[in-house]
Motif scaffolding. Sequence first.
Motif, PDB file in Angstrom:
ATOM      1  N   ARG A  87       0.852  -1.191   0.000  1.00  0.00           N
ATOM      2  CA  ARG A  87       0.000   0.000   0.000  1.00  0.00           C
ATOM      3  C   ARG A  87       0.889   1.242   0.000  1.00  0.00           C
ATOM      4  O   ARG A  87       2.063   1.196   0.384  1.00  0.00           O
ATOM      5  CB  ARG A  87      -0.882   0.009   1.244  1.00  0.00           C
ATOM      6  N   SER A  88       0.328   2.369  -0.395  1.00  0.00           N
ATOM      7  CA  SER A  88       1.122   3.599  -0.421  1.00  0.00           C
ATOM      8  C   SER A  88       0.219   4.809  -0.259  1.00  0.00           C
ATOM      9  O   SER A  88      -0.995   4.737  -0.492  1.00  0.00           O
ATOM     10  CB  SER A  88       1.901   3.712  -1.740  1.00  0.00           C
ATOM     11  N   VAL A  89       0.810   5.921   0.153  1.00  0.00           N
ATOM     12  CA  VAL A  89       0.111   7.189   0.266  1.00  0.00           C
ATOM     13  C   VAL A  89       1.108   8.306  -0.026  1.00  0.00           C
ATOM     14  O   VAL A  89       2.295   8.203   0.311  1.00  0.00           O
ATOM     15  CB  VAL A  89      -0.506   7.366   1.669  1.00  0.00           C
ATOM     16  N   SER A  90       0.643   9.345  -0.694  1.00  0.00           N
ATOM     17  CA  SER A  90       1.511  10.478  -1.014  1.00  0.00           C
ATOM     18  C   SER A  90       1.588  11.424   0.179  1.00  0.00           C
ATOM     19  O   SER A  90       0.583  11.721   0.826  1.00  0.00           O
ATOM     20  CB  SER A  90       0.986  11.230  -2.238  1.00  0.00           C
ATOM     21  N   ILE A  91       2.799  11.896   0.451  1.00  0.00           N
ATOM     22  CA  ILE A  91       3.042  12.797   1.571  1.00  0.00           C
ATOM     23  C   ILE A  91       3.573  14.118   1.027  1.00  0.00           C
ATOM     24  O   ILE A  91       4.527  14.150   0.260  1.00  0.00           O
ATOM     25  CB  ILE A  91       4.082  12.217   2.546  1.00  0.00           C
ATOM     26  N   VAL A  92       2.942  15.223   1.405  1.00  0.00           N
ATOM     27  CA  VAL A  92       3.483  16.557   1.151  1.00  0.00           C
ATOM     28  C   VAL A  92       3.478  17.241   2.503  1.00  0.00           C
ATOM     29  O   VAL A  92       2.416  17.546   3.043  1.00  0.00           O
ATOM     30  CB  VAL A  92       2.652  17.352   0.134  1.00  0.00           C
ATOM     31  N   SER A  93       4.653  17.428   3.056  1.00  0.00           N
ATOM     32  CA  SER A  93       4.733  17.783   4.472  1.00  0.00           C
ATOM     33  C   SER A  93       4.936  19.270   4.685  1.00  0.00           C
ATOM     34  O   SER A  93       5.099  20.058   3.769  1.00  0.00           O
ATOM     35  CB  SER A  93       5.866  17.011   5.132  1.00  0.00           C
ATOM     36  N   GLY A  94       4.960  19.626   5.974  1.00  0.00           N
ATOM     37  CA  GLY A  94       5.082  21.012   6.405  1.00  0.00           C
ATOM     38  C   GLY A  94       6.506  21.520   6.401  1.00  0.00           C
ATOM     39  O   GLY A  94       7.419  20.862   5.929  1.00  0.00           O
ATOM     40  N   SER A  95       6.679  22.668   6.989  1.00  0.00           N
ATOM     41  CA  SER A  95       7.911  23.434   6.846  1.00  0.00           C
ATOM     42  C   SER A  95       9.134  22.709   7.401  1.00  0.00           C
ATOM     43  O   SER A  95       9.084  22.071   8.443  1.00  0.00           O
ATOM     44  CB  SER A  95       7.743  24.785   7.536  1.00  0.00           C
ATOM     45  N   HIS A  96      10.232  22.845   6.677  1.00  0.00           N
ATOM     46  CA  HIS A  96      11.591  22.383   6.945  1.00  0.00           C
ATOM     47  C   HIS A  96      11.781  21.765   8.327  1.00  0.00           C
ATOM     48  O   HIS A  96      12.163  22.443   9.277  1.00  0.00           O
ATOM     49  CB  HIS A  96      12.513  23.577   6.785  1.00  0.00           C
ATOM     50  N   ASN A  97      11.557  20.475   8.426  1.00  0.00           N
ATOM     51  CA  ASN A  97      11.664  19.805   9.711  1.00  0.00           C
ATOM     52  C   ASN A  97      11.859  18.314   9.482  1.00  0.00           C
ATOM     53  O   ASN A  97      11.685  17.812   8.366  1.00  0.00           O
ATOM     54  CB  ASN A  97      10.403  20.043  10.553  1.00  0.00           C
ATOM     55  N   GLN A  98      12.209  17.620  10.551  1.00  0.00           N
ATOM     56  CA  GLN A  98      12.315  16.160  10.515  1.00  0.00           C
ATOM     57  C   GLN A  98      11.125  15.560  11.250  1.00  0.00           C
ATOM     58  O   GLN A  98      10.777  16.003  12.341  1.00  0.00           O
ATOM     59  CB  GLN A  98      13.622  15.728  11.167  1.00  0.00           C
ATOM     60  N   TYR A  99      10.494  14.563  10.640  1.00  0.00           N
ATOM     61  CA  TYR A  99       9.257  14.006  11.170  1.00  0.00           C
ATOM     62  C   TYR A  99       9.365  12.497  11.348  1.00  0.00           C
ATOM     63  O   TYR A  99      10.044  11.816  10.583  1.00  0.00           O
ATOM     64  CB  TYR A  99       8.079  14.297  10.226  1.00  0.00           C
ATOM     65  N   ASP A 100       8.678  11.986  12.393  1.00  0.00           N
ATOM     66  CA  ASP A 100       8.443  10.549  12.537  1.00  0.00           C
ATOM     67  C   ASP A 100       7.085  10.232  11.896  1.00  0.00           C
ATOM     68  O   ASP A 100       6.176  11.064  11.927  1.00  0.00           O
ATOM     69  CB  ASP A 100       8.384  10.146  14.017  1.00  0.00           C
ATOM     70  N   TRP A 101       6.988   9.011  11.343  1.00  0.00           N
ATOM     71  CA  TRP A 101       5.727   8.592  10.709  1.00  0.00           C
ATOM     72  C   TRP A 101       5.265   7.277  11.315  1.00  0.00           C
ATOM     73  O   TRP A 101       6.064   6.409  11.640  1.00  0.00           O
ATOM     74  CB  TRP A 101       5.908   8.458   9.195  1.00  0.00           C
ATOM     75  N   GLU A 102       3.962   7.119  11.447  1.00  0.00           N
ATOM     76  CA  GLU A 102       3.357   5.962  12.100  1.00  0.00           C
ATOM     77  C   GLU A 102       2.172   5.459  11.284  1.00  0.00           C
ATOM     78  O   GLU A 102       1.345   6.258  10.835  1.00  0.00           O
ATOM     79  CB  GLU A 102       2.900   6.360  13.509  1.00  0.00           C
ATOM     80  N   ILE A 103       2.133   4.176  11.046  1.00  0.00           N
ATOM     81  CA  ILE A 103       1.015   3.560  10.333  1.00  0.00           C
ATOM     82  C   ILE A 103       0.306   2.603  11.279  1.00  0.00           C
ATOM     83  O   ILE A 103       0.902   1.658  11.791  1.00  0.00           O
ATOM     84  CB  ILE A 103       1.502   2.787   9.093  1.00  0.00           C
TER      85      ILE A 103
END
Length: 327
Positions: A87-103
């Motif tokens: 499965r997949s999803v497109s990500i367009v994220s917020g301002s200049h930062n490092q993020y953790d992701w959880e499914i």
Amino acid sequence: MKSKVICAAVLICLVSGSARAATISDAFWTFTTDNDLDGFVQSATLNWTEPFAGGATLYENIFYRPTGTTNWIFFQQTSLHTAVGTRSVSIVSGSHNQYDWEIDVYVFGNSIADDSRYSGNDADLSAYKMELSSEDVNAPVITSSLTKAGVVGTAFAYQITATNSPTSFNAVVAGRTVLPFGLTIDPFTGIISGTPIEFGKFQITLTASNGGGSGNATLNLDIHYPARGAVGLPFYFYFYPTDNTGAGPISSTPLPGGLSLAALDPTYAVQVVGKSVAAAIYGLPTTAGFTSVTFTGMYTTETITATIDISIDPAPAPSSLITGITI
């Protein structure tokens, strides 16, 4: 076992136990876009492999948080689907930062299949660096010609052009904070314009900027001074630096016939041009024509080079207003 109610943004709700039936281990990113090569991407595709093999009807809740923070933020709930493949999803994220992701994966109408947030793990995925598309741009590269000529007293225009859609421009003479006198730059269009009143050869630092940074280049600008005389008539052309620094040797390319070059006595220079440092081209021209003369002067430790366009007209006809009496 204590149960909890989990509700998603699109109102798919169920009651589930806290036990996990499977763990997502095969999650990865594709289609990343990093235009400015700074390690941050403006968009990417988040992929994962379902923890069940066929048959089950699933949906996922996807969460994110800035790395180093505690609270997870809901991003998206997927539609109901059969657990088959990746499965997949497109990500367009917020301002200049490092993020953790959880499914979090749910079996519809039954139980949660993968829920690492409630198990104490940080995330199913390692941290990922994201930024806005407006931040993920290359700095401009200046493409306009880097040589240009102008003439004192004549309207002048030069357009700075650059790649990657610059939003602002600047231009200054090396060692100064301004352009040659008479010229200005529009910081929004990148057009240098005006009517120059100062002549010489200038190295101008051009700058074009956008959200990705700034690009620089050096424009070699040669502003000529037009001088005019006539065969047989006295010719004088005085020139001087814009400050009063000490003068050194002065030289030039060949002058029109009958003309010479020399530094002026400081006292006389003050009387003539108001500066203690000055030089002159002088004499009686002998030949009509056009000559572009480049001269070089040493003023303190700075070498200044400039161009004078000398036009010598043919000797004028005798004037009928000048008469004499023969005795």
